[in-house]
Design a protein around this motif. Structure first.
Motif, PDB file in Angstrom:
ATOM      1  N   HIS A 238      -4.051  -8.152   8.380  1.00  0.00           N
ATOM      2  CA  HIS A 238      -2.836  -8.640   7.721  1.00  0.00           C
ATOM      3  C   HIS A 238      -2.967  -8.650   6.196  1.00  0.00           C
ATOM      4  O   HIS A 238      -2.251  -9.388   5.507  1.00  0.00           O
ATOM      5  CB  HIS A 238      -2.453 -10.040   8.218  1.00  0.00           C
ATOM      6  N   GLU A 239      -3.866  -7.830   5.662  1.00  0.00           N
ATOM      7  CA  GLU A 239      -3.984  -7.685   4.221  1.00  0.00           C
ATOM      8  C   GLU A 239      -3.069  -6.547   3.762  1.00  0.00           C
ATOM      9  O   GLU A 239      -2.918  -5.551   4.455  1.00  0.00           O
ATOM     10  CB  GLU A 239      -5.429  -7.375   3.839  1.00  0.00           C
ATOM     11  N   TRP A 240      -2.512  -6.711   2.569  1.00  0.00           N
ATOM     12  CA  TRP A 240      -1.566  -5.720   2.077  1.00  0.00           C
ATOM     13  C   TRP A 240      -2.191  -4.841   1.014  1.00  0.00           C
ATOM     14  O   TRP A 240      -3.017  -5.290   0.206  1.00  0.00           O
ATOM     15  CB  TRP A 240      -0.337  -6.401   1.461  1.00  0.00           C
ATOM     16  N   SER A 241      -1.762  -3.581   1.019  1.00  0.00           N
ATOM     17  CA  SER A 241      -2.129  -2.648  -0.035  1.00  0.00           C
ATOM     18  C   SER A 241      -0.923  -1.767  -0.322  1.00  0.00           C
ATOM     19  O   SER A 241       0.203  -2.117   0.064  1.00  0.00           O
ATOM     20  CB  SER A 241      -3.347  -1.817   0.389  1.00  0.00           C
ATOM     21  N   TYR A 242      -1.104  -0.640  -0.985  1.00  0.00           N
ATOM     22  CA  TYR A 242      -0.002   0.208  -1.406  1.00  0.00           C
ATOM     23  C   TYR A 242      -0.457   1.653  -1.315  1.00  0.00           C
ATOM     24  O   TYR A 242      -1.592   2.008  -1.628  1.00  0.00           O
ATOM     25  CB  TYR A 242       0.419  -0.134  -2.842  1.00  0.00           C
ATOM     26  N   LEU A 243       0.432   2.506  -0.824  1.00  0.00           N
ATOM     27  CA  LEU A 243       0.127   3.911  -0.609  1.00  0.00           C
ATOM     28  C   LEU A 243       1.319   4.755  -1.033  1.00  0.00           C
ATOM     29  O   LEU A 243       2.431   4.236  -1.197  1.00  0.00           O
ATOM     30  CB  LEU A 243      -0.186   4.157   0.876  1.00  0.00           C
ATOM     31  N   PRO A 244       1.123   6.071  -1.203  1.00  0.00           N
ATOM     32  CA  PRO A 244       2.273   6.936  -1.501  1.00  0.00           C
ATOM     33  C   PRO A 244       3.335   6.833  -0.418  1.00  0.00           C
ATOM     34  O   PRO A 244       3.023   6.873   0.780  1.00  0.00           O
ATOM     35  CB  PRO A 244       1.654   8.337  -1.550  1.00  0.00           C
ATOM     36  N   CYS A 245       4.577   6.705  -0.823  1.00  0.00           N
ATOM     37  CA  CYS A 245       5.664   6.478   0.126  1.00  0.00           C
ATOM     38  C   CYS A 245       5.879   7.652   1.072  1.00  0.00           C
ATOM     39  O   CYS A 245       6.516   7.496   2.118  1.00  0.00           O
ATOM     40  CB  CYS A 245       6.954   6.176  -0.625  1.00  0.00           C
ATOM     41  N   GLU A 246       5.368   8.834   0.718  1.00  0.00           N
ATOM     42  CA  GLU A 246       5.535  10.003   1.572  1.00  0.00           C
ATOM     43  C   GLU A 246       4.458  10.101   2.649  1.00  0.00           C
ATOM     44  O   GLU A 246       4.562  10.946   3.544  1.00  0.00           O
ATOM     45  CB  GLU A 246       5.544  11.279   0.728  1.00  0.00           C
ATOM     46  N   ASP A 247       3.430   9.280   2.581  1.00  0.00           N
ATOM     47  CA  ASP A 247       2.433   9.260   3.662  1.00  0.00           C
ATOM     48  C   ASP A 247       3.108   8.830   4.960  1.00  0.00           C
ATOM     49  O   ASP A 247       4.138   8.148   4.941  1.00  0.00           O
ATOM     50  CB  ASP A 247       1.298   8.290   3.330  1.00  0.00           C
ATOM     51  N   LYS A 248       2.508   9.194   6.067  1.00  0.00           N
ATOM     52  CA  LYS A 248       3.086   8.837   7.367  1.00  0.00           C
ATOM     53  C   LYS A 248       2.196   7.805   8.071  1.00  0.00           C
ATOM     54  O   LYS A 248       1.002   8.041   8.270  1.00  0.00           O
ATOM     55  CB  LYS A 248       3.265  10.079   8.232  1.00  0.00           C
ATOM     56  N   HIS A 249       2.815   6.697   8.443  1.00  0.00           N
ATOM     57  CA  HIS A 249       2.111   5.599   9.102  1.00  0.00           C
ATOM     58  C   HIS A 249       3.044   4.939  10.109  1.00  0.00           C
ATOM     59  O   HIS A 249       4.271   5.071  10.004  1.00  0.00           O
ATOM     60  CB  HIS A 249       1.656   4.554   8.075  1.00  0.00           C
ATOM     61  N   PRO A 250       2.487   4.212  11.078  1.00  0.00           N
ATOM     62  CA  PRO A 250       3.325   3.324  11.891  1.00  0.00           C
ATOM     63  C   PRO A 250       3.965   2.283  10.976  1.00  0.00           C
ATOM     64  O   PRO A 250       3.649   2.209   9.779  1.00  0.00           O
ATOM     65  CB  PRO A 250       2.334   2.700  12.878  1.00  0.00           C
TER      66      PRO A 250
END
Length: 325
Positions: free
Chosen positions: A234-246
């Motif tokens: 439940h820790e938050w981070s940040y990634l490129p918005c175009e990456d694909k994730h659940p």
């Protein structure tokens, strides 16, 4: 003619969602980019997940088969409706913008205020940078007059100065006004204008300030790493918005609330135009109170009146209004 009415407001939907009813979260194991995840959640649930407390996070029961899952939190400087003018606190009324090519880019995640460069183009810049600025005032003809201020200030200090001595930092809604600001400043000067944004906003426009970032600070990311994700801890981070994730969607149970009011007015409450105006005012009041996800309808139900006696004055028309929300 006077009219009186007893109004029953039936609220169906999410009212004051920050407090109740409690959000329900759904983990969706379909790798998508952030925009795709947002569209999916809005179609099948309500929106991407918003969290307002650690208790909200603990209600999420998800089998994280992947490292990350999208949340509804995004820092998107390229989106026009995230930028607002200090004078109004709202987005542009005309849609006008004069960004330099490649801007805004939120370099290093710290550029939330706007400066005009030597060519009259706009750049997003760190708000704590110290540069000169342009204020504006309003003449009797409602014409804006711009004032160059040769003081080196942060954006916030410049805004306070303009509010104290003029009207506000420069407010620009068209090419003519942009050219006027350019003309009052020295050719070599870069100046603050009144455009700014609040970073990290929720997809459902919630005002939640809760954050649960990992130990690494959220202000060190570079480039387009501007969409928030959550890991199995439940820790938050940040990634490129175009990456694909659940991703994690939310659903808010619909709630019913009844409010009874009595009002007296000279307006004819059986007039559709009057009803429409009242609905608009109710909607505005509810929106300002952070109520979301509702619809509003009006029904007029006349109340049976006693037949007046000949010695009595004709009583005012009486009716009931029923608004479904």
């Amino acid at each position: 003619m006077d009219f009186c009415a007893t109004l029953f407001l039936l609220f169906f939907g999410c009212v004051l969602c920050s407090r109740f009813p409690q959000r329900q979260y759904h983990y969706v194991q379909l790798p998508m980019n952030w925009i795709g995840a947002q569209s999916y959640c809005r179609e099948h649930y309500a929106d991407l997940a918003t969290f307002e407390s650690a208790a909200d996070i603990q209600t999420l029961k998800a089998d994280f088969l992947y490292q990350w899952a999208w949340l509804g939190l995004r820092d998107a400087p390229q989106v026009s409706d995230t930028w607002r003018w200090s004078m109004t606190g709202e987005t542009s009324r005309t849609g006008y913008q004069a960004w330099k090519h490649g801007e805004p880019n939120n370099y290093a995640g710290k550029e939330n205020c706007v400066a005009m460069n030597t060519k009259g183009e706009w750049n997003d810049s760190p708000c704590n940078a110290r540069i000169n600025f342009v204020c504006y005032s309003v003449a009797n003809t409602n014409h804006q007059i711009y004032h160059y201020i040769a003081l080196s200030r942060t954006w916030s200090s410049a805004w306070k100065y303009c509010r104290a001595h003029y009207t506000d930092l420069a407010w620009i809604e068209n090419q003519v006004e942009n050219s006027q600001v350019l003309s009052v400043k020295p050719a070599s000067a870069q100046v603050w204008i009144g455009l700014y944004r609040g970073p990290w906003t929720w997809s459902d426009m919630s005002q939640s300030s809760f954050r649960n970032w990992k130990t690494v600070s959220a202000d060190i990311f570079i480039g387009n790493r501007s969409c928030a994700v959550e890991n199995p801890l439940h820790e938050w981070s940040y990634l490129p918005c175009e990456d694909k994730h659940p991703f994690i969607c939310q659903q808010v149970p619909r709630q019913k609330m009844v409010v009874r009011m009595k009002a007296e007015t000279e307006a004819d409450l059986t007039d559709p135009a009057v009803n429409a105006q009242l609905l608009q005012q109710f909607s505005a009041a509810l929106t300002s109170g952070r109520s979301t996800n509702f619809t509003l309808r009006w029904k007029v139900q006349p109340r049976k009146q006693e037949k007046p006696r000949l010695t009595d004055p004709v009583p005012p028309s009486t009716c009931k209004g029923l608004a479904d929300l």
